[in-house]
Design an enzyme around this catalytic site. Structure first.
Site, PDB file in Angstrom:
ATOM      1  N   HIS A 128      -9.875  -5.393  -3.491  1.00  0.00           N
ATOM      2  CA  HIS A 128      -8.561  -5.565  -2.859  1.00  0.00           C
ATOM      3  C   HIS A 128      -8.757  -6.031  -1.431  1.00  0.00           C
ATOM      4  O   HIS A 128      -9.676  -5.595  -0.746  1.00  0.00           O
ATOM      5  CB  HIS A 128      -7.732  -4.283  -2.902  1.00  0.00           C
ATOM      6  CG  HIS A 128      -8.452  -3.044  -2.472  1.00  0.00           C
ATOM      7  ND1 HIS A 128      -9.378  -2.412  -3.273  1.00  0.00           N
ATOM      8  CD2 HIS A 128      -8.399  -2.329  -1.334  1.00  0.00           C
ATOM      9  CE1 HIS A 128      -9.853  -1.347  -2.646  1.00  0.00           C
ATOM     10  NE2 HIS A 128      -9.281  -1.281  -1.455  1.00  0.00           N
ATOM     11  N   MET A 129      -7.874  -6.914  -1.009  1.00  0.00           N
ATOM     12  CA  MET A 129      -7.835  -7.346   0.389  1.00  0.00           C
ATOM     13  C   MET A 129      -6.620  -6.693   1.014  1.00  0.00           C
ATOM     14  O   MET A 129      -5.501  -6.846   0.520  1.00  0.00           O
ATOM     15  CB  MET A 129      -7.708  -8.877   0.461  1.00  0.00           C
ATOM     16  CG  MET A 129      -7.903  -9.434   1.850  1.00  0.00           C
ATOM     17  SD  MET A 129      -9.609  -9.287   2.443  1.00  0.00           S
ATOM     18  CE  MET A 129     -10.426 -10.564   1.482  1.00  0.00           C
TER      19      MET A 129
ATOM     20  N   GLU B 187     -12.332   3.193  -1.392  1.00  0.00           N
ATOM     21  CA  GLU B 187     -11.840   4.305  -2.212  1.00  0.00           C
ATOM     22  C   GLU B 187     -11.528   3.874  -3.634  1.00  0.00           C
ATOM     23  O   GLU B 187     -11.762   4.629  -4.572  1.00  0.00           O
ATOM     24  CB  GLU B 187     -10.593   4.918  -1.572  1.00  0.00           C
ATOM     25  CG  GLU B 187     -10.923   5.713  -0.312  1.00  0.00           C
ATOM     26  CD  GLU B 187      -9.687   6.101   0.482  1.00  0.00           C
ATOM     27  OE1 GLU B 187      -8.571   6.032  -0.077  1.00  0.00           O
ATOM     28  OE2 GLU B 187      -9.863   6.457   1.654  1.00  0.00           O
ATOM     29  N   VAL B 188     -10.952   2.689  -3.776  1.00  0.00           N
ATOM     30  CA  VAL B 188     -10.567   2.229  -5.117  1.00  0.00           C
ATOM     31  C   VAL B 188     -11.524   1.112  -5.547  1.00  0.00           C
ATOM     32  O   VAL B 188     -11.606   0.071  -4.884  1.00  0.00           O
ATOM     33  CB  VAL B 188      -9.106   1.721  -5.133  1.00  0.00           C
ATOM     34  CG1 VAL B 188      -8.723   1.243  -6.521  1.00  0.00           C
ATOM     35  CG2 VAL B 188      -8.152   2.806  -4.652  1.00  0.00           C
TER      36      VAL B 188
ATOM     37  N   ASP C  37       0.851  -1.191   0.000  1.00  0.00           N
ATOM     38  CA  ASP C  37       0.000   0.000   0.000  1.00  0.00           C
ATOM     39  C   ASP C  37       0.889   1.245   0.000  1.00  0.00           C
ATOM     40  O   ASP C  37       1.905   1.310   0.686  1.00  0.00           O
ATOM     41  CB  ASP C  37      -0.917  -0.008   1.236  1.00  0.00           C
ATOM     42  CG  ASP C  37      -2.064   0.967   1.093  1.00  0.00           C
ATOM     43  OD1 ASP C  37      -3.218   0.518   0.951  1.00  0.00           O
ATOM     44  OD2 ASP C  37      -1.817   2.201   1.119  1.00  0.00           O
ATOM     45  N   ILE C  38       0.487   2.242  -0.765  1.00  0.00           N
ATOM     46  CA  ILE C  38       1.285   3.464  -0.898  1.00  0.00           C
ATOM     47  C   ILE C  38       1.264   4.291   0.390  1.00  0.00           C
ATOM     48  O   ILE C  38       2.181   5.071   0.650  1.00  0.00           O
ATOM     49  CB  ILE C  38       0.777   4.293  -2.108  1.00  0.00           C
ATOM     50  CG1 ILE C  38       1.861   5.196  -2.650  1.00  0.00           C
ATOM     51  CG2 ILE C  38      -0.483   5.074  -1.777  1.00  0.00           C
ATOM     52  CD1 ILE C  38       1.544   5.770  -4.030  1.00  0.00           C
TER      53      ILE C  38
ATOM     54  N   ASN D 257     -12.889  -3.488   1.984  1.00  0.00           N
ATOM     55  CA  ASN D 257     -13.966  -2.501   2.032  1.00  0.00           C
ATOM     56  C   ASN D 257     -14.786  -2.574   0.751  1.00  0.00           C
ATOM     57  O   ASN D 257     -14.231  -2.762  -0.334  1.00  0.00           O
ATOM     58  CB  ASN D 257     -13.367  -1.100   2.187  1.00  0.00           C
ATOM     59  CG  ASN D 257     -12.556  -0.964   3.460  1.00  0.00           C
ATOM     60  OD1 ASN D 257     -13.003  -1.398   4.522  1.00  0.00           O
ATOM     61  ND2 ASN D 257     -11.377  -0.384   3.369  1.00  0.00           N
TER      62      ASN D 257
HETATM   63  P1  5GP Z   1      -9.847   1.272   0.199  1.00  0.00           P
HETATM   64  O1  5GP Z   1     -10.189   2.462   1.029  1.00  0.00           O
HETATM   65  O2  5GP Z   1     -10.428   1.353  -1.184  1.00  0.00           O
HETATM   66  O3  5GP Z   1     -10.152  -0.016   0.896  1.00  0.00           O
HETATM   67  O4  5GP Z   1      -8.273   1.268   0.095  1.00  0.00           O
HETATM   68  C1  5GP Z   1      -7.570   1.765  -0.988  1.00  0.00           C
HETATM   69  C2  5GP Z   1      -6.101   1.684  -0.645  1.00  0.00           C
HETATM   70  O5  5GP Z   1      -5.352   1.882  -1.823  1.00  0.00           O
HETATM   71  C3  5GP Z   1      -5.630   2.738   0.374  1.00  0.00           C
HETATM   72  O6  5GP Z   1      -5.075   2.080   1.515  1.00  0.00           O
HETATM   73  C4  5GP Z   1      -4.592   3.545  -0.398  1.00  0.00           C
HETATM   74  O7  5GP Z   1      -3.499   3.947   0.400  1.00  0.00           O
HETATM   75  C5  5GP Z   1      -4.182   2.605  -1.502  1.00  0.00           C
HETATM   76  N1  5GP Z   1      -3.743   3.243  -2.726  1.00  0.00           N
HETATM   77  C6  5GP Z   1      -4.374   4.259  -3.395  1.00  0.00           C
HETATM   78  N2  5GP Z   1      -3.699   4.583  -4.503  1.00  0.00           N
HETATM   79  C7  5GP Z   1      -2.627   3.759  -4.558  1.00  0.00           C
HETATM   80  C8  5GP Z   1      -1.548   3.618  -5.484  1.00  0.00           C
HETATM   81  O8  5GP Z   1      -1.444   4.316  -6.492  1.00  0.00           O
HETATM   82  N3  5GP Z   1      -0.635   2.659  -5.210  1.00  0.00           N
HETATM   83  C9  5GP Z   1      -0.713   1.859  -4.101  1.00  0.00           C
HETATM   84  N4  5GP Z   1       0.249   0.940  -3.930  1.00  0.00           N
HETATM   85  N5  5GP Z   1      -1.711   1.958  -3.206  1.00  0.00           N
HETATM   86  C10 5GP Z   1      -2.656   2.913  -3.428  1.00  0.00           C
END
Ligand code: 5GP
Length: 126
Positions: free
Chosen positions: A108-109, A103-104, A33-34, A95
């Protein structure tokens, strides 16, 4: 919800955005994760175009399910957080949708470990 092929993880899968890969096979990619929330914070994603876990459960194949579950286990062992391999434990979070604060929009797990993760559910931040 239909799949948006312009989401960040779709771009990562197409090689348009770099990532720190920790595991890859025919069906799965796992990368750091970034914005890590713990010493170990890896995202495990299917290569197929699935928005969320429920989309995957409805539309994925048995081969993809097996690959995904096994990849999560492999990542947890590789990252040395899996209790089955002597690690100190981890949490998986996936999520989905608005109330899940996803968010994305590509399944993803989150694999989180390397510290005590805390209570299962925190009060809302937003
Ligand atoms: P969500 O809130 O959708 O469950 O989590 C999305 C995750 O993706 C977040 O923890 C965020 O830090 C990570 N993320 C967003 N953009 C990028 C990216 O460009 N690269 C990586 N490696 N992680 C990302």
């Amino acid at each position: 919800m239909s799949y948006d092929d312009q989401n960040i993880f779709a771009k990562i899968l197409r090689g348009e955005i770099p990532n720190d890969t920790v595991y890859e096979d025919d069906h799965v990619l796992a990368f750091r994760d970034i914005q890590p929330q713990a010493p170990t914070h890896v995202l495990v994603i299917p290569k197929g175009a699935y928005v969320s876990f429920d989309d995957f459960a409805e539309n994925g194949s048995d081969e993809e399910f097996a690959a995904y579950v096994r990849a999560i286990g492999k990542v947890a062992r590789q990252e040395r957080v899996a209790p089955v391999a002597g690690g100190n434990g981890f949490r998986m979070i996936s999520n989905a949708g608005e109330d899940g604060v996803q968010e994305v929009p590509h399944l993803h797990m989150h694999i989180l470990g390397g510290r005590r993760i805390g209570r299962m559910i925190q009060p809302p931040r937003e």
